[in-house]
Motif scaffolding. Structure first.
Motif, PDB file in Angstrom:
ATOM      1  N   ASN A  75      -0.551  12.737 -11.747  1.00 31.55           N
ATOM      2  CA  ASN A  75      -0.550  12.134 -10.449  1.00 31.55           C
ATOM      3  C   ASN A  75      -0.494  10.441 -10.485  1.00 31.55           C
ATOM      4  OD1 ASN A  75      -0.925  12.371  -7.544  1.00 31.55           O
ATOM      5  ND2 ASN A  75      -2.906  11.953  -7.751  1.00 31.55           N
ATOM      6  N   GLY A  76      -0.560  10.192 -11.862  1.00 32.09           N
ATOM      7  CA  GLY A  76      -0.395   8.880 -12.001  1.00 32.09           C
ATOM      8  C   GLY A  76      -1.626   7.683 -11.855  1.00 32.09           C
ATOM      9  N   GLY A  77      -2.836   8.281 -11.715  1.00 30.03           N
ATOM     10  CA  GLY A  77      -3.999   7.860 -11.439  1.00 30.03           C
ATOM     11  C   GLY A  77      -4.382   7.355  -9.970  1.00 30.03           C
ATOM     12  N   LEU A  78      -3.601   8.067  -9.011  1.00 26.75           N
ATOM     13  CA  LEU A  78      -3.759   7.785  -7.738  1.00 26.75           C
ATOM     14  C   LEU A  78      -4.883   8.522  -7.115  1.00 26.75           C
ATOM     15  CD1 LEU A  78      -0.147   8.170  -6.400  1.00 26.75           C
ATOM     16  CD2 LEU A  78      -1.273   6.302  -6.985  1.00 26.75           C
ATOM     17  N   ASP A  79      -5.687   7.791  -6.058  1.00 28.05           N
ATOM     18  CA  ASP A  79      -6.742   8.401  -5.582  1.00 28.05           C
ATOM     19  C   ASP A  79      -6.682   9.840  -4.726  1.00 28.05           C
ATOM     20  OD1 ASP A  79      -8.235   6.303  -6.565  1.00 28.05           O
ATOM     21  OD2 ASP A  79      -8.206   4.911  -4.810  1.00 28.05           O
TER      22      ASP A  79
END
Length: 238
Positions: A75-79
């Protein structure tokens, strides 16, 4: 003239009636024994199928947790994690009773290769080594066990039900044993997993750091939701 019955003929008639009564009693006893044995065999077979379905559901749950770990790490570090996008445009489940009208909706996490989306949990002799089957043992092959795995968002601050904002998701695994004639046997295992950095432990009471006087964690729900950590099982309900 008085007609007198032959005593010998009376004795023969009584013996015939006695023999018929004994045959009837023996027949009833055999039928009763056959019925009891049949019910016992059905009970043992049903217990075996229930265990097979439960183990298949457990295997699906473990595979689903690993799939969620990979999905969250990508998820690429997304919240936030949009389930429909992460699952390749999946639609809510509609063919499982009890899951079709759920809110938030359930999505297929590990769709099988067939049109029914079941994953076969087979165990055949051809897949075992020569030392895994003892000599002279009739190994029972397992070719009627399968499972499906679903995922849904927990109740968080996002009202859509398809976007996860706190790194916690519900995973539900359904194991099923089919029979040629009769209803299938199913078992369901559900677990709440969270995406956290490092090792996490969840238990009754306050087991995490920074707890206040009410024995609840003072950390916000989103502090450990981002990152490429592991998925940790919080609670499980068979």
């Amino acid at each position: 003239m008085v007609l007198r019955l032959n005593p010998r003929r009376q004795s023969r008639g009584f013996t015939l009636l006695l023999a018929l009564g004994v045959v009837a009693i023996v027949t009833m006893a055999v039928m009763l024994s056959y019925s009891v044995v049949g019910r016992e065999a059905d009970t043992q077979a049903d217990t075996r199928r229930q265990k097979q379905a439960f183990f298949a559901a457990e295997a699906g749950l473990a595979e689903g947790r690993e799939a969620m770990r990979v999905m969250m790490s990508k998820n690429g570090g997304l919240d936030e994690l949009t389930l429909t996008t992460a699952l390749g445009g999946a639609t809510p489940v509609t063919d499982i009773p009890g899951l079709a009208a759920a809110n938030p909706p359930w999505f297929e996490l590990l769709p099988g290769p067939g049109a029914d989306k079941w994953n076969n949990y087979t165990l055949l002799k051809t897949g075992l080594g020569p030392t895994e089957i003892p000599a002279g043992v009739d190994f029972p092959e397992q070719n009627n066990v399968r499972y499906r795995v679903f995922v849904r968002d927990d109740v968080d601050n996002n009202p859509s039900g398809t976007v996860d904002g706190n790194g916690q998701l519900w995973i539900l695994a359904v194991g099923e044993v089919t029979t040629p004639n009769g209803r299938p046997t199913r078992a369901m295992v559900q677990a709440l997993v969270t995406n956290a950095e490092g090792d996490s432990s969840f238990m009754p009471g306050c087991s995490q750091s920074r707890c206040d006087s009410t024995h609840t964690s003072s950390s916000s729900p989103d502090e450990s939701a981002v990152g490429t950590g592991s998925t940790t099982e919080i609670s499980q309900y068979p």
